[in-house]
Write a protein that holds these residues in place. Structure first.
Motif, PDB file in Angstrom:
ATOM      1  N   THR A 103       9.759 -15.946 -25.204  1.00  0.00           N
ATOM      2  CA  THR A 103       8.779 -15.307 -24.493  1.00  0.00           C
ATOM      3  C   THR A 103       9.446 -14.138 -23.867  1.00  0.00           C
ATOM      4  O   THR A 103       8.503 -13.253 -23.939  1.00  0.00           O
ATOM      5  CB  THR A 103       8.687 -16.265 -23.181  1.00  0.00           C
ATOM      6  OG1 THR A 103       7.942 -17.529 -23.522  1.00  0.00           O
ATOM      7  CG2 THR A 103       7.742 -15.806 -21.938  1.00  0.00           C
ATOM      8  N   HIS A 106       9.147 -11.534 -26.610  1.00  0.00           N
ATOM      9  CA  HIS A 106       7.748 -10.930 -26.965  1.00  0.00           C
ATOM     10  C   HIS A 106       7.409  -9.891 -25.845  1.00  0.00           C
ATOM     11  O   HIS A 106       6.740  -8.850 -26.119  1.00  0.00           O
ATOM     12  CB  HIS A 106       6.901 -11.943 -26.853  1.00  0.00           C
ATOM     13  CG  HIS A 106       5.306 -11.707 -26.720  1.00  0.00           C
ATOM     14  ND1 HIS A 106       4.629 -11.218 -28.074  1.00  0.00           N
ATOM     15  CD2 HIS A 106       4.390 -11.747 -25.613  1.00  0.00           C
ATOM     16  CE1 HIS A 106       3.177 -10.959 -27.425  1.00  0.00           C
ATOM     17  NE2 HIS A 106       3.333 -11.336 -26.173  1.00  0.00           N
ATOM     18  N   LEU A 107       7.883 -10.189 -24.442  1.00  0.00           N
ATOM     19  CA  LEU A 107       7.562  -9.232 -23.635  1.00  0.00           C
ATOM     20  C   LEU A 107       8.154  -7.885 -23.612  1.00  0.00           C
ATOM     21  O   LEU A 107       7.556  -7.029 -23.356  1.00  0.00           O
ATOM     22  CB  LEU A 107       7.622 -10.031 -22.151  1.00  0.00           C
ATOM     23  CG  LEU A 107       6.782 -11.095 -21.763  1.00  0.00           C
ATOM     24  CD1 LEU A 107       7.470 -11.824 -20.397  1.00  0.00           C
ATOM     25  CD2 LEU A 107       5.349 -10.695 -21.585  1.00  0.00           C
ATOM     26  N   GLU A 110       6.473  -6.179 -26.134  1.00  0.00           N
ATOM     27  CA  GLU A 110       5.162  -5.529 -25.641  1.00  0.00           C
ATOM     28  C   GLU A 110       5.064  -4.358 -24.494  1.00  0.00           C
ATOM     29  O   GLU A 110       4.281  -3.619 -24.426  1.00  0.00           O
ATOM     30  CB  GLU A 110       4.165  -6.711 -24.925  1.00  0.00           C
ATOM     31  CG  GLU A 110       4.032  -7.797 -26.011  1.00  0.00           C
ATOM     32  CD  GLU A 110       2.958  -7.214 -26.998  1.00  0.00           C
ATOM     33  OE1 GLU A 110       1.920  -6.310 -26.722  1.00  0.00           O
ATOM     34  OE2 GLU A 110       3.141  -7.217 -28.429  1.00  0.00           O
ATOM     35  N   CYS A 111       6.370  -4.151 -24.068  1.00  0.00           N
ATOM     36  CA  CYS A 111       6.500  -3.169 -22.960  1.00  0.00           C
ATOM     37  C   CYS A 111       6.953  -1.799 -23.653  1.00  0.00           C
ATOM     38  O   CYS A 111       7.888  -1.546 -24.396  1.00  0.00           O
ATOM     39  CB  CYS A 111       7.798  -3.834 -22.022  1.00  0.00           C
ATOM     40  SG  CYS A 111       7.837  -2.385 -20.601  1.00  0.00           S
ATOM     41  N   PRO A 120       3.987  -5.066 -18.994  1.00  0.00           N
ATOM     42  CA  PRO A 120       3.496  -6.468 -19.626  1.00  0.00           C
ATOM     43  C   PRO A 120       4.634  -7.524 -18.829  1.00  0.00           C
ATOM     44  O   PRO A 120       4.244  -8.752 -18.582  1.00  0.00           O
ATOM     45  CB  PRO A 120       3.561  -6.528 -21.026  1.00  0.00           C
ATOM     46  CG  PRO A 120       3.807  -5.496 -21.537  1.00  0.00           C
ATOM     47  CD  PRO A 120       3.952  -4.301 -20.391  1.00  0.00           C
ATOM     48  N   ILE A 121       5.971  -7.066 -18.738  1.00  0.00           N
ATOM     49  CA  ILE A 121       6.873  -8.072 -18.301  1.00  0.00           C
ATOM     50  C   ILE A 121       6.488  -8.405 -16.789  1.00  0.00           C
ATOM     51  O   ILE A 121       6.489  -9.629 -16.276  1.00  0.00           O
ATOM     52  CB  ILE A 121       8.033  -7.309 -18.267  1.00  0.00           C
ATOM     53  CG1 ILE A 121       8.627  -7.132 -19.875  1.00  0.00           C
ATOM     54  CG2 ILE A 121       9.154  -8.296 -17.762  1.00  0.00           C
ATOM     55  CD1 ILE A 121      10.035  -6.291 -19.902  1.00  0.00           C
ATOM     56  N   ASP A 124       3.360 -10.299 -16.261  1.00  0.00           N
ATOM     57  CA  ASP A 124       3.672 -11.721 -16.743  1.00  0.00           C
ATOM     58  C   ASP A 124       4.387 -12.682 -15.636  1.00  0.00           C
ATOM     59  O   ASP A 124       3.892 -13.421 -15.188  1.00  0.00           O
ATOM     60  CB  ASP A 124       4.402 -11.946 -18.056  1.00  0.00           C
ATOM     61  CG  ASP A 124       4.528 -13.407 -18.245  1.00  0.00           C
ATOM     62  OD1 ASP A 124       3.777 -14.079 -19.109  1.00  0.00           O
ATOM     63  OD2 ASP A 124       5.742 -14.250 -18.062  1.00  0.00           O
ATOM     64  N   ALA A 127       1.713 -13.117 -13.094  1.00  0.00           N
ATOM     65  CA  ALA A 127       0.477 -14.047 -13.334  1.00  0.00           C
ATOM     66  C   ALA A 127       0.971 -15.501 -12.607  1.00  0.00           C
ATOM     67  O   ALA A 127       1.824 -15.935 -12.549  1.00  0.00           O
ATOM     68  CB  ALA A 127       0.460 -14.227 -15.087  1.00  0.00           C
TER      69      ALA A 127
END
Length: 130
Positions: A103, A106-107, A110-111, A120-121, A124, A127
């Protein structure tokens, strides 16, 4: 041996040795002035406990393993069952850590990691869990 000597020889801190005494894992002799006097068997138990703890066994598991070790009529199946249960918990923890790693990987990918505020970190982390 005094506590300093047994600490150095066993590789365990004196505080840990005192704790093991407090919870009844070891029972060193006491001299007339109240100082602990450790015997070879106390040192052996401390090394046993140190090794068991280094493998991640909990205090109560160590207590059980030590009792089994000292029991000449023990069944090795009892020892194996404790080790298997512990291994299963380790394997579960490894799976959880691998999922966390995936996870986060991936984050991080994406950042953008630039001067922009969107991340995005953080998104997430913020969230709501469903």
């Amino acid at each position: 041996m005094n506590i300093g000597e047994v600490a150095q020889t066993s590789g365990l801190p004196a505080k840990t040795i005192r704790y093991y005494e407090d919870i009844g894992l070891i029972a060193p002799l006491r001299s007339g002035n109240g100082y602990r006097q450790f015997r070879e068997r106390d040192l052996h138990k401390l090394r046993f406990l140190g090794r068991a703890r280094s493998l991640g066994f909990g205090i109560e598991e160590c207590r059980t393993l030590l009792a089994l070790y000292e029991d000449d009529t023990r069944a090795s199946a009892d020892v194996k069952a404790i080790a298997r249960d512990h291994m299963a918990r380790i394997e579960k923890k490894i799976a959880e850590l691998q999922a966390m790693h995936a996870t986060l990987s991936h984050l991080v990918e994406e950042c953008a990691g630039d001067a922009r505020p969107d991340c995005p970190i953080l998104a997430d982390l913020a969230a709501e869990v469903q």
